[in-house]
Design a protein around this motif. Structure first.
Motif, PDB file in Angstrom:
ATOM      1  N   ASP A  23      20.601 -54.010 -54.797  1.00 43.71           N
ATOM      2  CA  ASP A  23      21.914 -54.360 -54.927  1.00 43.71           C
ATOM      3  C   ASP A  23      22.002 -55.716 -54.931  1.00 43.71           C
ATOM      4  O   ASP A  23      21.443 -56.596 -54.761  1.00 43.71           O
ATOM      5  CB  ASP A  23      22.668 -53.370 -53.855  1.00 43.71           C
ATOM      6  CG  ASP A  23      22.327 -53.841 -52.633  1.00 43.71           C
ATOM      7  OD1 ASP A  23      21.819 -54.771 -52.166  1.00 43.71           O
ATOM      8  OD2 ASP A  23      22.482 -52.892 -51.709  1.00 43.71           O
ATOM      9  N   TYR A  29      15.478 -50.762 -52.535  1.00 42.47           N
ATOM     10  CA  TYR A  29      15.583 -49.100 -52.455  1.00 42.47           C
ATOM     11  C   TYR A  29      14.492 -48.695 -52.846  1.00 42.47           C
ATOM     12  O   TYR A  29      13.787 -49.205 -53.929  1.00 42.47           O
ATOM     13  CB  TYR A  29      16.976 -48.686 -53.434  1.00 42.47           C
ATOM     14  CG  TYR A  29      18.005 -49.140 -52.654  1.00 42.47           C
ATOM     15  CD1 TYR A  29      18.761 -48.467 -51.977  1.00 42.47           C
ATOM     16  CD2 TYR A  29      18.426 -50.309 -53.375  1.00 42.47           C
ATOM     17  CE1 TYR A  29      20.005 -48.807 -51.281  1.00 42.47           C
ATOM     18  CE2 TYR A  29      19.925 -50.630 -52.904  1.00 42.47           C
ATOM     19  CZ  TYR A  29      20.552 -49.824 -51.666  1.00 42.47           C
ATOM     20  OH  TYR A  29      21.824 -50.578 -51.293  1.00 42.47           O
ATOM     21  N   TRP A  62      24.630 -46.458 -54.430  1.00 39.61           N
ATOM     22  CA  TRP A  62      23.319 -46.361 -53.823  1.00 39.61           C
ATOM     23  C   TRP A  62      23.454 -45.447 -52.881  1.00 39.61           C
ATOM     24  O   TRP A  62      22.424 -44.482 -52.582  1.00 39.61           O
ATOM     25  CB  TRP A  62      22.856 -47.562 -53.488  1.00 39.61           C
ATOM     26  CG  TRP A  62      22.294 -48.515 -54.414  1.00 39.61           C
ATOM     27  CD1 TRP A  62      22.844 -49.638 -54.931  1.00 39.61           C
ATOM     28  CD2 TRP A  62      21.098 -48.410 -55.154  1.00 39.61           C
ATOM     29  NE1 TRP A  62      21.995 -50.188 -55.885  1.00 39.61           N
ATOM     30  CE2 TRP A  62      20.741 -49.307 -56.206  1.00 39.61           C
ATOM     31  CE3 TRP A  62      19.914 -47.401 -55.195  1.00 39.61           C
ATOM     32  CZ2 TRP A  62      19.874 -49.547 -56.821  1.00 39.61           C
ATOM     33  CZ3 TRP A  62      19.012 -47.415 -55.948  1.00 39.61           C
ATOM     34  CH2 TRP A  62      18.905 -48.455 -57.050  1.00 39.61           C
ATOM     35  N   PRO A  73      18.773 -43.524 -60.087  1.00 36.11           N
ATOM     36  CA  PRO A  73      19.493 -44.447 -59.491  1.00 36.11           C
ATOM     37  C   PRO A  73      20.308 -45.238 -60.202  1.00 36.11           C
ATOM     38  O   PRO A  73      20.506 -45.107 -61.266  1.00 36.11           O
ATOM     39  CB  PRO A  73      18.250 -45.597 -59.180  1.00 36.11           C
ATOM     40  CG  PRO A  73      17.128 -45.078 -59.895  1.00 36.11           C
ATOM     41  CD  PRO A  73      17.408 -43.703 -60.351  1.00 36.11           C
TER      42      PRO A  73
END
Length: 133
Positions: A23, A29, A62, A73
């Protein structure tokens, strides 16, 4: 790009972990395949925070992916649209706060409020109005 794919493959082979995305803050992630006691393969989703552990800094898109509300995602386009929507909401809240502060200031100064009349006129009306049954 090929180097990143190589890193993902090595990471997957060693840890059964795949990097899914990043991000704007720098959080990473991951998707991890794990086995249950019964031997079923399940997917775990994780975040590695860029700085101190602060879940409030994880974007909503997220969070939805981490909690398996969404299967894929978020894309960069979805992240930008979400941020634009949040900024518009902050702007609307700021203008509403400013309007409320201005109305409160007018009320305190004895000026006309949103319904007209002054504070002293309102107090006089309360004193002289008959009690309601």
């Amino acid at each position: 790009m090929a180097f990143r794919q190589l890193i993902n493959r090595v990471s997957w082979a060693l840890f059964k972990r795949e990097t899914v995305g990043f991000d704007a803050i720098g959080n990473k992630y991951y998707r991890l395949l794990d086995k249950t006691v019964e031997g079923d393969i399940i997917e775990r989703r994780m975040v590695k925070y860029a700085g101190d552990w602060d879940p409030s800094q994880v974007p909503v898109e997220w969070l939805q992916w981490l909690r398996k509300v969404r299967s894929d995602p978020p894309t960069n386009i979805e992240m930008q649209a979400g941020e634009a929507s949040r900024q518009a909401q902050r702007d609307r809240a700021e203008s509403a706060d400013a309007a409320a502060a201005e109305a409160a200031m007018r009320w305190q100064q004895g000026g006309s409020g949103s319904r007209g009349g002054s504070k002293s006129q309102f107090t006089q009306q309360l004193k002289h109005s008959p009690p309601q049954k």
